[in-house]
Motif scaffolding. Structure first.
Motif, PDB file in Angstrom:
ATOM      1  N   SER A 284      28.808  39.922  22.731  1.00 33.92           N
ATOM      2  CA  SER A 284      29.249  38.481  23.052  1.00 33.92           C
ATOM      3  C   SER A 284      27.815  37.721  23.350  1.00 33.92           C
ATOM      4  O   SER A 284      27.876  36.393  22.853  1.00 33.92           O
ATOM      5  CB  SER A 284      29.973  38.438  24.340  1.00 33.92           C
ATOM      6  OG  SER A 284      29.192  39.057  25.517  1.00 33.92           O
TER       7      SER A 284
ATOM      8  N   ARG B 205      34.488  37.796  25.017  1.00 34.64           N
ATOM      9  CA  ARG B 205      35.019  39.404  25.115  1.00 34.64           C
ATOM     10  C   ARG B 205      36.648  39.542  25.025  1.00 34.64           C
ATOM     11  O   ARG B 205      37.150  40.133  24.325  1.00 34.64           O
ATOM     12  CB  ARG B 205      34.327  40.072  25.988  1.00 34.64           C
ATOM     13  CG  ARG B 205      32.648  40.396  25.717  1.00 34.64           C
ATOM     14  CD  ARG B 205      32.123  41.208  26.931  1.00 34.64           C
ATOM     15  NE  ARG B 205      32.190  40.952  28.203  1.00 34.64           N
ATOM     16  CZ  ARG B 205      31.412  40.052  28.676  1.00 34.64           C
ATOM     17  NH1 ARG B 205      30.335  39.527  27.959  1.00 34.64           N
ATOM     18  NH2 ARG B 205      31.385  39.634  29.967  1.00 34.64           N
ATOM     19  N   ASN B 206      37.233  38.697  25.913  1.00 27.38           N
ATOM     20  CA  ASN B 206      38.582  38.762  25.840  1.00 27.38           C
ATOM     21  C   ASN B 206      39.195  38.249  24.885  1.00 27.38           C
ATOM     22  O   ASN B 206      40.195  38.674  24.213  1.00 27.38           O
ATOM     23  CB  ASN B 206      39.036  38.154  27.299  1.00 27.38           C
ATOM     24  CG  ASN B 206      38.490  38.978  28.656  1.00 27.38           C
ATOM     25  OD1 ASN B 206      38.414  40.259  28.343  1.00 27.38           O
ATOM     26  ND2 ASN B 206      38.502  38.494  29.866  1.00 27.38           N
TER      27      ASN B 206
ATOM     28  N   GLU C 160      36.428  46.607  16.989  1.00 25.74           N
ATOM     29  CA  GLU C 160      35.239  47.247  16.763  1.00 25.74           C
ATOM     30  C   GLU C 160      34.560  46.536  15.448  1.00 25.74           C
ATOM     31  O   GLU C 160      33.265  46.675  15.368  1.00 25.74           O
ATOM     32  CB  GLU C 160      35.445  48.899  16.302  1.00 25.74           C
ATOM     33  CG  GLU C 160      35.797  49.575  17.600  1.00 25.74           C
ATOM     34  CD  GLU C 160      35.599  51.158  17.262  1.00 25.74           C
ATOM     35  OE1 GLU C 160      35.074  51.552  16.126  1.00 25.74           O
ATOM     36  OE2 GLU C 160      36.687  51.764  18.133  1.00 25.74           O
TER      37      GLU C 160
ATOM     38  N   ASN D  17      38.995  40.038  21.888  1.00 26.46           N
ATOM     39  CA  ASN D  17      39.270  41.489  21.844  1.00 26.46           C
ATOM     40  C   ASN D  17      38.238  42.458  21.684  1.00 26.46           C
ATOM     41  O   ASN D  17      38.420  43.146  20.869  1.00 26.46           O
ATOM     42  CB  ASN D  17      40.542  41.850  21.247  1.00 26.46           C
ATOM     43  CG  ASN D  17      41.234  43.049  21.745  1.00 26.46           C
ATOM     44  OD1 ASN D  17      40.904  43.487  22.852  1.00 26.46           O
ATOM     45  ND2 ASN D  17      41.989  43.587  21.075  1.00 26.46           N
TER      46      ASN D  17
ATOM     47  N   ARG E 113      32.501  36.830  29.026  1.00 28.98           N
ATOM     48  CA  ARG E 113      33.778  37.404  29.283  1.00 28.98           C
ATOM     49  C   ARG E 113      34.701  36.780  28.665  1.00 28.98           C
ATOM     50  O   ARG E 113      35.817  37.529  28.220  1.00 28.98           O
ATOM     51  CB  ARG E 113      33.962  37.355  30.786  1.00 28.98           C
ATOM     52  CG  ARG E 113      35.255  38.199  31.254  1.00 28.98           C
ATOM     53  CD  ARG E 113      35.694  37.693  32.600  1.00 28.98           C
ATOM     54  NE  ARG E 113      36.038  36.493  32.804  1.00 28.98           N
ATOM     55  CZ  ARG E 113      35.402  35.655  33.677  1.00 28.98           C
ATOM     56  NH1 ARG E 113      34.543  36.182  34.657  1.00 28.98           N
ATOM     57  NH2 ARG E 113      35.542  34.383  33.740  1.00 28.98           N
TER      58      ARG E 113
ATOM     59  N   HIS F  77      27.994  47.255  21.240  1.00 27.89           N
ATOM     60  CA  HIS F  77      28.665  47.106  22.576  1.00 27.89           C
ATOM     61  C   HIS F  77      29.259  45.954  22.953  1.00 27.89           C
ATOM     62  O   HIS F  77      28.494  44.705  22.355  1.00 27.89           O
ATOM     63  CB  HIS F  77      27.821  47.650  23.808  1.00 27.89           C
ATOM     64  CG  HIS F  77      28.597  47.859  24.913  1.00 27.89           C
ATOM     65  ND1 HIS F  77      28.822  46.643  25.701  1.00 27.89           N
ATOM     66  CD2 HIS F  77      29.135  48.719  25.792  1.00 27.89           C
ATOM     67  CE1 HIS F  77      29.441  47.277  26.995  1.00 27.89           C
ATOM     68  NE2 HIS F  77      29.359  48.308  26.928  1.00 27.89           N
ATOM     69  N   PRO F  78      30.392  45.756  23.371  1.00 29.24           N
ATOM     70  CA  PRO F  78      30.932  44.333  23.390  1.00 29.24           C
ATOM     71  C   PRO F  78      30.150  43.358  24.282  1.00 29.24           C
ATOM     72  O   PRO F  78      30.165  42.112  23.863  1.00 29.24           O
ATOM     73  CB  PRO F  78      32.233  44.546  24.160  1.00 29.24           C
ATOM     74  CG  PRO F  78      32.675  45.868  23.820  1.00 29.24           C
ATOM     75  CD  PRO F  78      31.563  46.642  23.742  1.00 29.24           C
ATOM     76  N   ASP F  79      29.479  43.783  25.273  1.00 23.69           N
ATOM     77  CA  ASP F  79      28.666  42.772  26.288  1.00 23.69           C
ATOM     78  C   ASP F  79      27.679  42.384  25.361  1.00 23.69           C
ATOM     79  O   ASP F  79      27.261  41.127  25.067  1.00 23.69           O
ATOM     80  CB  ASP F  79      28.072  43.721  27.256  1.00 23.69           C
ATOM     81  CG  ASP F  79      28.968  43.985  28.406  1.00 23.69           C
ATOM     82  OD1 ASP F  79      29.899  42.952  28.682  1.00 23.69           O
ATOM     83  OD2 ASP F  79      28.710  45.054  28.981  1.00 23.69           O
TER      84      ASP F  79
ATOM     85  N   TRP G  82      36.604  44.648  23.305  1.00 28.24           N
ATOM     86  CA  TRP G  82      36.669  45.848  23.622  1.00 28.24           C
ATOM     87  C   TRP G  82      37.434  46.669  22.719  1.00 28.24           C
ATOM     88  O   TRP G  82      37.387  47.928  22.970  1.00 28.24           O
ATOM     89  CB  TRP G  82      37.331  46.025  25.163  1.00 28.24           C
ATOM     90  CG  TRP G  82      36.458  45.020  25.985  1.00 28.24           C
ATOM     91  CD1 TRP G  82      36.871  44.063  26.688  1.00 28.24           C
ATOM     92  CD2 TRP G  82      35.382  45.401  26.556  1.00 28.24           C
ATOM     93  NE1 TRP G  82      35.916  43.561  27.513  1.00 28.24           N
ATOM     94  CE2 TRP G  82      34.922  44.525  27.411  1.00 28.24           C
ATOM     95  CE3 TRP G  82      34.506  46.658  26.313  1.00 28.24           C
ATOM     96  CZ2 TRP G  82      33.599  44.702  28.280  1.00 28.24           C
ATOM     97  CZ3 TRP G  82      33.288  46.787  27.091  1.00 28.24           C
ATOM     98  CH2 TRP G  82      32.851  45.661  28.051  1.00 28.24           C
ATOM     99  N   ARG G  83      37.980  46.285  21.817  1.00 26.03           N
ATOM    100  CA  ARG G  83      38.901  46.840  20.908  1.00 26.03           C
ATOM    101  C   ARG G  83      38.656  46.689  19.605  1.00 26.03           C
ATOM    102  O   ARG G  83      39.215  47.299  18.365  1.00 26.03           O
ATOM    103  CB  ARG G  83      40.447  46.741  21.158  1.00 26.03           C
ATOM    104  CG  ARG G  83      40.831  47.404  22.437  1.00 26.03           C
ATOM    105  CD  ARG G  83      42.312  47.386  22.571  1.00 26.03           C
ATOM    106  NE  ARG G  83      42.447  47.550  24.154  1.00 26.03           N
ATOM    107  CZ  ARG G  83      43.184  48.585  24.574  1.00 26.03           C
ATOM    108  NH1 ARG G  83      44.006  49.046  23.901  1.00 26.03           N
ATOM    109  NH2 ARG G  83      43.328  48.687  25.972  1.00 26.03           N
TER     110      ARG G  83
END
Length: 80
Positions: free
Chosen positions: A69, A45-46, A54, A49, A42, A64-66, A51-52
């Motif tokens: 990571s 991922r944060n 790409e 970033n 997590r 996918h971000p998961d 989630w954004r």
């Protein structure tokens, strides 16, 4: 295959890991790296970033971000 973009992220992560964290990662068997998914994953991922970001996600060879990571965690483990 790890791209130079992913290698830069891995180097950044390793540079910021404590010796204790490095030892914990090194003592973890590859099949048990999943234990890091919820917390450290997590944070990755944060921090990056995912989630954004790409471009970085795709650089890991995933969609996918998961998953991205997870690739990064394994790359850090391999680099150590």
């Amino acid at each position: 295959m790890i791209t130079s973009f992913v290698a830069e992220v891995v180097a950044d992560i390793i540079e910021n890991l404590s010796d204790t964290a490095k030892a914990e990662i090194l003592s973890t068997a590859e099949e048990n790296l999943i234990q890091f998914h919820n917390n450290w994953g997590r944070d990755i991922r944060n921090r990056y970033n995912l989630w954004r970001n790409e471009e970085l996600v795709k650089a890991t060879g995933t969609e996918h971000p998961d998953d991205a990571s997870g690739v990064i965690i394994k790359a850090v483990w391999e680099a150590l």
